[in-house]
Write an enzyme that holds these catalytic residues in place. Structure first.
Site, short mmCIF file in Angstrom:
data_model
loop_
_atom_site.label_atom_id
_atom_site.label_comp_id
_atom_site.label_asym_id
_atom_site.label_seq_id
_atom_site.Cartn_x
_atom_site.Cartn_y
_atom_site.Cartn_z
N ASP A 16 0.83 -1.21 0.00
CA ASP A 16 0.00 0.00 0.00
C ASP A 16 0.86 1.26 0.00
OD1 ASP A 16 -2.35 1.41 -0.02
OD2 ASP A 16 -2.71 1.23 2.12
N HIS A 33 2.61 3.42 -9.03
CA HIS A 33 2.50 1.97 -9.29
C HIS A 33 3.75 1.47 -10.03
CE1 HIS A 33 -1.45 2.08 -7.68
NE2 HIS A 33 -2.00 2.71 -8.69
N LEU A 128 10.76 -20.69 -5.01
CA LEU A 128 9.72 -19.90 -4.32
C LEU A 128 8.43 -20.02 -5.11
CD1 LEU A 128 9.26 -17.50 -2.14
CD2 LEU A 128 9.49 -15.98 -4.10
#
Ligand code: FPP
Length: 241
Positions: A16, A33, A128
């Site tokens: 955020d 962004h 991962l």
């Protein structure tokens, strides 16, 4: 407790503060962004190289985010597709398996094509597993699970007693993935915002005022260090652990 118990096997992140980061610099929200993608890259490869972290789950786009201005939504989708194309080679080199979690019905065919591509290409990667939550909300996920269980019950395939926590978890998008040990939220708010409400029942929460584009590999390490200092009891008392 062994050393690896101190490292969260599954870290989830609410990224955020992109908009506020941009605003503070007199930039457009989409530039926030764009800057967030660099932080994302840092964290993904930091996690991939950490032998104790096996799963990373990222809240990229919630079902509520469709309510943002059209240009911002379009730009986020475009950024997602561009990032998938740009990052594919590195993800393969670092052995990161990408899985997209959320409702694909609402996504454009171009976005679905890119998602299918990255999932297919990285399917055999082993360092991962990264879950990208796109068009995701925990309440929609739980509603979908309830509907799927109800359909099985209505078809006579499931008795009410067979609806257990395990049966519910099996109908979630995250089926088969262990619950997050640690949930990080950047940007100063201290709430879950409809993210992993079922899976996060016993997650440790770590909040930082740092906006996502400023979140560095060192901040990620600071969150892991804080986790290592936590004492998890899972509802039991100390002697029972
Ligand atoms: C929250 O910041 C962030 C998002 C809604 C999008 C997260 C996306 C990225 C980090 C980059 C794109 C991701 C990929 C996978 C390419 P906000 O806009 O809510 O910030 P604000 O609270 O300051 O307005």
């Amino acid at each position: 407790m062994s050393k690896t118990d101190k490292i969260p096997a599954h870290v989830a992140i609410i990224m955020d503060g992109n908009g506020r980061w941009a605003q503070a610099r007199g930039l457009e929200r989409h530039e926030g962004h764009q800057a967030g993608v660099s932080s994302l890259r840092n964290v993904i490869y930091r996690a991939a190289r950490n032998e104790g972290v096996h799963y990373l789950t990222l809240y990229v786009f919630s079902t509520e985010n469709w309510g943002r201005p059209r240009e911002e939504v379009d730009m986020l989708m475009e950024l997602l597709c561009r990032s998938i194309v740009n990052e594919l080679d590195e993800l393969l080199r670092e052995q990161v398996k990408v899985v997209v979690v959320g409702d694909r019905e609402g996504m454009s065919p171009t976005v679905v094509e890119h998602i299918d591509l990255i999932e297919r290409e990285t399917a055999d990667c082993t360092n991962l597993t990264m879950q990208l939550c796109i068009n995701y909300s925990a309440r929609s996920e739980l509603t979908r699970a309830a509907r799927r269980l109800a359909a099985k019950a209505a078809a006579g395939e499931l008795s009410p007693e067979a609806i257990t926590p395990e049966a519910i978890a099996d109908e979630l998008y995250t089926r088969g993935v262990p619950d997050p040990d640690l949930i990080i939220r950047t940007g100063g708010e201290q709430r879950l915002s409809n993210f992993l409400l079922w899976q996060g029942a016993y997650s440790e929460l770590w909040f930082t005022p740092t906006y996502w584009p400023d979140f560095s590999g060192d901040d990620f390490d600071a969150a892991l260090a804080a986790f290592a200092g936590r004492h998890r009891r899972f509802g039991k008392v100390e002697e029972q652990e």
